[in-house]
Design a protein around this motif. Structure first.
Motif, PDB file in Angstrom:
ATOM      1  N   LEU A 287      -3.175   5.729   2.503  1.00  0.00           N
ATOM      2  CA  LEU A 287      -2.411   4.507   2.304  1.00  0.00           C
ATOM      3  C   LEU A 287      -1.692   4.160   3.609  1.00  0.00           C
ATOM      4  N   ALA A 288      -1.549   2.865   3.869  1.00  0.00           N
ATOM      5  CA  ALA A 288      -0.819   2.426   5.053  1.00  0.00           C
ATOM      6  C   ALA A 288      -0.259   1.042   4.798  1.00  0.00           C
ATOM      7  N   THR A 289       0.873   0.736   5.414  1.00  0.00           N
ATOM      8  CA  THR A 289       1.476  -0.588   5.284  1.00  0.00           C
ATOM      9  C   THR A 289       1.586  -1.240   6.650  1.00  0.00           C
ATOM     10  N   ALA A 290       1.405  -2.542   6.659  1.00  0.00           N
ATOM     11  CA  ALA A 290       1.578  -3.347   7.870  1.00  0.00           C
ATOM     12  C   ALA A 290       2.235  -4.646   7.432  1.00  0.00           C
ATOM     13  N   GLY A 291       3.546  -4.728   7.573  1.00  0.00           N
ATOM     14  CA  GLY A 291       4.261  -5.879   7.052  1.00  0.00           C
ATOM     15  C   GLY A 291       4.180  -5.918   5.537  1.00  0.00           C
ATOM     16  N   LYS A 292       3.676  -7.030   5.006  1.00  0.00           N
ATOM     17  CA  LYS A 292       3.520  -7.153   3.557  1.00  0.00           C
ATOM     18  C   LYS A 292       2.163  -6.668   3.066  1.00  0.00           C
ATOM     19  N   ASN A 293       1.348  -6.185   3.962  1.00  0.00           N
ATOM     20  CA  ASN A 293       0.003  -5.741   3.596  1.00  0.00           C
ATOM     21  C   ASN A 293      -0.011  -4.237   3.326  1.00  0.00           C
ATOM     22  N   ILE A 294      -0.679  -3.872   2.244  1.00  0.00           N
ATOM     23  CA  ILE A 294      -0.863  -2.464   1.907  1.00  0.00           C
ATOM     24  C   ILE A 294      -2.356  -2.177   1.912  1.00  0.00           C
ATOM     25  N   PHE A 295      -2.783  -1.236   2.745  1.00  0.00           N
ATOM     26  CA  PHE A 295      -4.183  -0.846   2.831  1.00  0.00           C
ATOM     27  C   PHE A 295      -4.395   0.471   2.089  1.00  0.00           C
ATOM     28  N   ALA A 296      -5.492   0.538   1.349  1.00  0.00           N
ATOM     29  CA  ALA A 296      -5.860   1.763   0.644  1.00  0.00           C
ATOM     30  C   ALA A 296      -7.256   2.177   1.080  1.00  0.00           C
ATOM     31  N   GLY A 297      -7.390   3.394   1.571  1.00  0.00           N
ATOM     32  CA  GLY A 297      -8.690   3.943   1.936  1.00  0.00           C
ATOM     33  C   GLY A 297      -9.189   4.849   0.835  1.00  0.00           C
ATOM     34  N   THR A 298     -10.396   4.618   0.361  1.00  0.00           N
ATOM     35  CA  THR A 298     -10.923   5.346  -0.784  1.00  0.00           C
ATOM     36  C   THR A 298     -11.976   6.357  -0.363  1.00  0.00           C
ATOM     37  N   TRP A 299     -12.344   7.179  -1.325  1.00  0.00           N
ATOM     38  CA  TRP A 299     -13.328   8.224  -1.067  1.00  0.00           C
ATOM     39  C   TRP A 299     -14.728   7.656  -0.895  1.00  0.00           C
ATOM     40  N   ALA A 300     -15.045   6.582  -1.624  1.00  0.00           N
ATOM     41  CA  ALA A 300     -16.431   6.119  -1.609  1.00  0.00           C
ATOM     42  C   ALA A 300     -16.587   4.609  -1.586  1.00  0.00           C
ATOM     43  N   SER A 301     -15.516   3.840  -1.674  1.00  0.00           N
ATOM     44  CA  SER A 301     -15.641   2.386  -1.782  1.00  0.00           C
ATOM     45  C   SER A 301     -14.963   1.643  -0.646  1.00  0.00           C
ATOM     46  N   GLY A 302     -14.685   2.335   0.447  1.00  0.00           N
ATOM     47  CA  GLY A 302     -14.147   1.670   1.617  1.00  0.00           C
ATOM     48  C   GLY A 302     -12.678   1.339   1.504  1.00  0.00           C
ATOM     49  N   VAL A 303     -12.290   0.196   2.101  1.00  0.00           N
ATOM     50  CA  VAL A 303     -10.890  -0.198   2.221  1.00  0.00           C
ATOM     51  C   VAL A 303     -10.575  -1.328   1.258  1.00  0.00           C
ATOM     52  N   PHE A 304      -9.376  -1.234   0.636  1.00  0.00           N
ATOM     53  CA  PHE A 304      -8.873  -2.295  -0.229  1.00  0.00           C
ATOM     54  C   PHE A 304      -7.519  -2.745   0.300  1.00  0.00           C
ATOM     55  N   LEU A 305      -7.187  -4.019   0.041  1.00  0.00           N
ATOM     56  CA  LEU A 305      -5.963  -4.617   0.548  1.00  0.00           C
ATOM     57  C   LEU A 305      -5.192  -5.279  -0.586  1.00  0.00           C
ATOM     58  N   SER A 306      -3.883  -5.055  -0.571  1.00  0.00           N
ATOM     59  CA  SER A 306      -2.997  -5.760  -1.497  1.00  0.00           C
ATOM     60  C   SER A 306      -1.929  -6.481  -0.690  1.00  0.00           C
ATOM     61  N   THR A 307      -1.700  -7.731  -1.037  1.00  0.00           N
ATOM     62  CA  THR A 307      -0.658  -8.521  -0.377  1.00  0.00           C
ATOM     63  C   THR A 307       0.475  -8.874  -1.334  1.00  0.00           C
TER      64      THR A 307
END
Length: 705
Positions: free
Chosen positions: A301-321
């Protein structure tokens, strides 16, 4: 009036092959997904480490570009204008690497490191700290030199490093099984790493069997530890910890495995093996977030401002704003997911992936769109196209059918159980297999169980690994044991090579035909048979397991664990065709679509024009002028002389490169020979391709009615 073959105009003229536009593999933009295990926010950019290297985005994940496809980083650290990465495998192997240009170029910086398995990075004051499999190392000169840290720290496997104010914390792995007596899970330093004391009370003496601290994260005035038994919180800088797992998933046999922690605004987020959870009250309680259709295990998991990135085991990257309320995949340009199967239907190319379901592209891979409505995200091992129906063997979920180009899928309930592992087409008949063989002669509308062979290997049931046919014979590969074949469209079957201890095809992955010769790709190489699969002979000179086979013109291509290999002499000799591939490219599947050849690999889909694989006819013809005389007569005949015993292949192709007839495909002795082109061909231009050993020539001919 019967069709009569009349050969005109170009009887002695060599077919001219157009100049190659480019001569290497080019990676398409996807499908996106796969493993994403570490993030780093640098200015307006975000870096992510994947199993295919490091990628970078400058537009919040809308597009990713490869920063370095050889670096497989387990962790990052920003150090001024430099980036430090701990690598665990890939082209750089192990150790620490430094980049001064936002990850484009990397230089090893391992002086003084006695262990190169880097697991965590942090900074405190003017010092850099690196956690390894054998303790912690410190650098006081920006990573140029390293020395081991002792002063109270055990030399065991480090799993995390965290900072809170001026305090530094080290999290360890394998507490229950370590061989150093009376050593703990968490240590703290209040003097920039000069001295260390244990700080794990409440973790090691809890009712949870904690053995690993995966993440140490400071949020507000508190410190949190993500472990393999949930989240612990300390309100006094690690002096004592309390479990805060209310709402996190757990069973009687397992506790919530928390891989990562981050915060945004007033919320705390935990990445677990069951997805992302959020706490609005400093960890007192947790709520599962809507993860949509993405695979649950969240590694980073990582945050950049209002963005939250999630790195998964098999489905790549997801973003929540929106603080985790909704998540969207952001994998465009990050082809990181293994592709195991292909299908071509009209202008659409379908890719079956290891963990992301099915993706579709109708523009040569420029854009890939997931097409998984109704289809579970399990490995898609094979496809078959029959009429307007597209079938996918989604193991172990079962066989699925789509009648709208993948827009939606429905499980085929009258085909066996959920273990359908292969589907193939022979002529107009579909075959599917699990512990039995099923067939359909009406485009998959109805299925019947054919007379199946005994599906046992060493007295254990086995599954199909692949099914393929050429309209006359159907072949099926079974587990580690044998090949079965049918010469009456599945009415009955005969098993071949049933002695599983013999050097025979083992775990067959693919079949293909050149004339009457059938080739099998297996985990221990390739094999060929000249009697429709009754007996098999090993093909030599291939370096690895053969996962896929394809025929382009008269050439045989093999997808292996070391890329693509090509043979122009029926498998006698092979040459690597890997220009453009990244390091350690494994090829799982090949398919011809339009004018290109596509390969599915451990790093997405790559493309190359078919013209690259067509033989340079001028060169080969010059090589054979003194060894092989060929004359095409006006009475539907081909006359040729060979000066020495050799394998002879004479085949007829249409203008699209598809084989129409195999006239000769066997070893012949010295002498003169004649073979007739049979009547019945459609009017038009054809290419007669003849080879003796390494020598080859191609001639254009015209057939008139």
């Amino acid at each position: 009036m019967k069709c009569k073959a009349i050969l005109l105009a170009c009887l002695g003229v060599l077919l001219v092959v157009p100049a190659k536009s480019w001569t290497q593999w080019v990676q398409t933009s996807g499908p996106g997904g796969g493993y994403a295990g570490a993030f780093l926010s640098v200015g307006s950019s975000m870096l992510v480490s994947t199993s295919n290297g490091v990628y970078i985005t400058k537009d919040n994940g809308a597009h990713w570009t490869a920063a370095d496809t050889g670096l497989h980083a387990s962790c990052f650290l920003a150090n001024g204008t430099d980036i430090l990465a701990g690598a665990y495998t890939g082209a750089y192997h192990h150790g620490l690497f430094l980049s001064s240009d936002t990850g484009i170029h990397w230089t090893a910086t391992n002086s003084g490191l006695s262990n190169l398995i880097i697991t965590a990075l942090a900074s405190s004051g003017n010092s850099l700290f690196a956690g390894t499999n054998e303790g912690v190392f410190v650098s006081g000169d920006n990573g140029a030199h390293w020395s081991p840290v002792a002063n109270g720290l055990p030399q065991r496997s480090v799993s995390s490093i965290g900072e809170k104010g001026t305090d530094l914390f080290i999290g360890y792995n394998d507490y229950l099984y370590n061989t150093v007596p009376d050593t703990g899970l968490v240590y703290r330093s209040t003097d920039n790493g000069q001295h260390w004391t244990r700080a794990d009370t409440g973790i090691v003496d809890s009712n949870f069997a904690v053995s690993k601290v995966n993440s140490l994260y400071a949020s507000g005035a508190d410190l949190f530890a993500g472990t393999d038994c949930g989240v612990f919180r300390s309100v006094n800088n690690g002096i004592r910890w309390t479990a805060v797992n209310n709402g996190l998933p757990s069973t009687s046999n397992s506790r919530p495995f928390v891989n990562s922690l981050t915060s945004a605004g007033s919320y705390l987020f935990a990445g677990t093996d069951y997805g992302v959870f959020r706490s609005a009250n400093n960890g007192a309680s947790w709520t599962a977030l809507d993860s949509g259709s993405w695979t649950r295990p969240t590694i980073a998991l990582a945050t950049a401002g209002k963005n939250i990135f999630a790195g998964t085991w098999a489905s790549g990257v997801f973003l929540s704003t929106d603080n985790g309320a909704t998540w969207n995949p952001v994998n465009q340009g990050m082809p990181n997911i293994p592709v195991k199967s292909f299908a071509v239907s009209g202008t659409n190319l379908f890719a079956g992936t290891e963990s992301g379901g099915v993706f579709r592209s109708n523009n040569k891979g420029a854009v890939w769109t997931p097409e998984n409505f109704g289809l579970p995200k399990v490995p898609v091992r094979s496809f078959a196209v029959s009429g307007t129906n597209l079938f996918a063997a989604a193991y172990p979920a079962g066989l699925y059918r789509s009648s709208n180009s993948g827009a939606s899928w429905t499980r085929v309930t009258d085909v066996g159980n959920y273990g359908i592992s292969a589907i193939g087409l022979s002529g107009n008949t579909l075959f599917a297999g699990d512990g039995s063989i099923y067939r359909s002669t009406n485009n998959g509308l109805t299925w019947d169980t054919t007379t199946s062979p005994p599906l046992f290997c060493e007295d254990s049931p086995v599954d199909f690994s692949c099914i393929a046919g050429n309209g006359r014979v159907v072949l099926g590969g079974f587990g580690w044991c044998f090949v079965t074949r049918s010469t009456n469209n599945g009415g009955s079957w005969v098993n071949t090579n049933t002695d599983y201890k013999a050097p025979i095809p083992r775990l067959v992955n693919a079949f293909t035909w050149i004339g009457e010769t059938v080739f099998a790709g297996a985990v221990n190489g390739a094999y060929y048979s000249t009697d429709t699969g009754t007996h098999w002979t090993a093909v030599t000179a291939l370096p690895d397991s053969v996962n896929a086979l394809a025929v382009i013109g008269t050439d045989l291509l093999a997808g292996t664990g070391r890329g693509v290999f090509l043979s122009s002499d029926n498998g006698l000799n092979w040459a690597a065709e890997n220009t453009g591939f990244t390091t350690n490219t494994t090829v799982y599947t090949l398919v011809e679509a339009d004018s290109d050849l596509y390969v599915g690999t451990n790093s997405g889909v790559w493309r190359r024009p078919l013209s690259d694989f067509r033989t340079n006819v001028h060169e080969k013809s010059r090589a054979m002028q003194n060894t092989f005389n060929l004359h095409i007569g006006r009475n539907n005949s081909v006359h040729y002389d060979i000066p020495a015993s050799a394998f002879v292949s004479i085949k007829l192709f249409d203008v699209k490169g598809r084989m129409v007839l195999s006239l000769v495909n066997k070893k012949q002795e010295i002498g003169s020979y004649l073979v007739k082109i049979p009547a019945g061909l459609s009017q038009g231009w054809y290419v007669l391709s003849a080879s003796v050993g390494d020598a080859q020539t191609d001639r254009e001919i015209m057939v008139l009615r």
